[in-house]
Design a protein around this motif. Structure first.
Motif, short mmCIF file in Angstrom:
data_model
loop_
_atom_site.label_atom_id
_atom_site.label_comp_id
_atom_site.label_asym_id
_atom_site.label_seq_id
_atom_site.Cartn_x
_atom_site.Cartn_y
_atom_site.Cartn_z
N GLU A 109 -7.26 4.96 -0.53
CA GLU A 109 -6.99 3.86 0.37
C GLU A 109 -7.74 4.10 1.69
O GLU A 109 -7.86 5.23 2.16
N GLN A 110 -8.24 3.03 2.26
CA GLN A 110 -8.99 3.14 3.51
C GLN A 110 -8.05 3.37 4.68
O GLN A 110 -7.05 2.67 4.84
N SER B 224 0.85 -1.20 0.00
CA SER B 224 0.00 0.00 0.00
C SER B 224 0.87 1.24 0.00
O SER B 224 2.04 1.21 0.42
N TYR C 133 -5.51 7.94 -4.12
CA TYR C 133 -5.63 6.50 -4.34
C TYR C 133 -6.80 5.89 -3.57
O TYR C 133 -7.06 4.69 -3.70
N ALA D 4 -2.36 8.81 -0.60
CA ALA D 4 -3.00 7.53 -0.32
C ALA D 4 -4.47 7.72 0.03
O ALA D 4 -5.34 6.94 -0.38
N ASN E 213 0.18 3.70 1.85
CA ASN E 213 0.25 4.00 3.29
C ASN E 213 1.51 3.43 3.91
O ASN E 213 2.22 4.10 4.67
#
Length: 306
Positions: free
Chosen positions: A265-266, A103, A263, A259, A105
């Motif tokens: 991302e969670q 990720s 993107y 992120a 992250n």
């Protein structure tokens, strides 16, 4: 911290590195090893050309200096330079893998905790001392990593590996001061390219034929490797390494924001809290540089009007 051309160069270098994912993510369908192979090979060739065409005098001066130092010191220079190449290429490979297969992250977290990891390694390996506030910052960072490991063990695991490889590179190079930094980096990339070359036929995929691959590889080599390194080296001519060290946090903060907002991302509330703790640890760790104390005059130093 007065802004000048050296601070601007350092800021721009890490600002550019913060957008590395824009060139790396489009290549996620390519094996991480292939991206590493071509980045190292192309970067090594480019840096050799830069040295041969523009830096012949520097190369000659460094070679003459190397011949004059004692044999034991020569061996140390060789070991530190080549060992640094191994750590740097390892970091590049892990970072590429994490960015494309774990990720964004995790990649951003790696460089948030990297300065702290570097300091801990330097304390044990180079016997560098830490202040009370710096130890507190290290403990805060460790606690935040423990929090991030809950339900996100993979992210924290790969982040720590990425941070550790780059930290080992930095620590190993702190004593490598006998050669020009850019020349040392060129030698490290040449060495890394030679080490990787025998593995290329067996472990590489088919030779990419898509113009997309070479277009993004051009961006990676020139705009996310050569140019930021030039800016970083230029910045170190005019400001100290601790000032440049603060700038490194620009990179992961941009990654973290990308992120979330680009993107998609969670990110959980626990992760946000943990990142906040890391930012707190950064401030605490650099409190002397960020909040310089005013010198107090002792009574004997107070000017007396006559």
């Amino acid at each position: 911290m007065r802004l000048n051309k050296y601070y601007s160069a350092a800021f721009l270098a890490f600002f550019v590195w913060g957008f590395f994912s824009f060139a790396l993510k489009p290549l996620h369908n390519y094996p991480s090893l292939d991206i590493l192979f071509y980045r190292v090979f192309f970067s090594a060739i480019t840096m050799v050309l830069i040295n041969v065409v523009f830096r012949r005098n520097v190369m000659r001066k460094n070679w003459n200096h190397f011949k004059t130092i004692p044999p034991k010191q020569q061996k140390s220079v060789v070991m530190l330079t080549l060992g640094g190449g191994i750590f740097l290429s390892s970091n590049w490979f892990v970072y590429i893998y994490v960015m494309n297969h774990v990720s964004v992250n995790a990649a951003s977290l790696a460089y948030l905790i990297c300065p702290i990891v570097t300091t801990v390694f330097a304390f044990f390996m180079l016997k560098e001392t830490l202040s009370k506030w710096q130890w507190i910052a290290v403990l805060i960072s460790v606690f935040s990593c423990v929090l991030l490991s809950f339900n996100h063990f993979q992210d924290i695991f790969y982040s720590l590996i990425t941070a550790a490889t780059y930290a080992l590179y930095l620590v190993s190079q702190r004593k490598n001061n006998d050669l020009d930094k850019f020349l040392s980096l060129t030698i490290q990339l040449i060495f890394t390219a030679l080490v990787l070359l025998p593995f290329y036929p067996k472990y590489s995929g088919t030779i990419p034929v898509e113009p997309l691959f070479y277009g993004y590889m051009f961006l990676i080599v020139f705009f996310f490797t050569i140019i930021p390194l030039f800016l970083n080296l230029y910045a170190l001519k005019g400001i100290n390494s601790s000032a440049v060290g603060i700038m490194i946090y620009i990179n992961p903060i941009i990654n973290f924001l990308l992120a979330i907002f680009y993107y998609n991302e969670q990110v959980s509330s626990l992760q946000l809290f943990s990142y906040l703790l890391i930012l707190v640890s950064i401030v605490v760790f650099n409190e002397k540089l960020l909040f310089p104390r005013k010198l107090k005059l002792v009574p004997s130093e107070i000017p007396v009007l006559k």
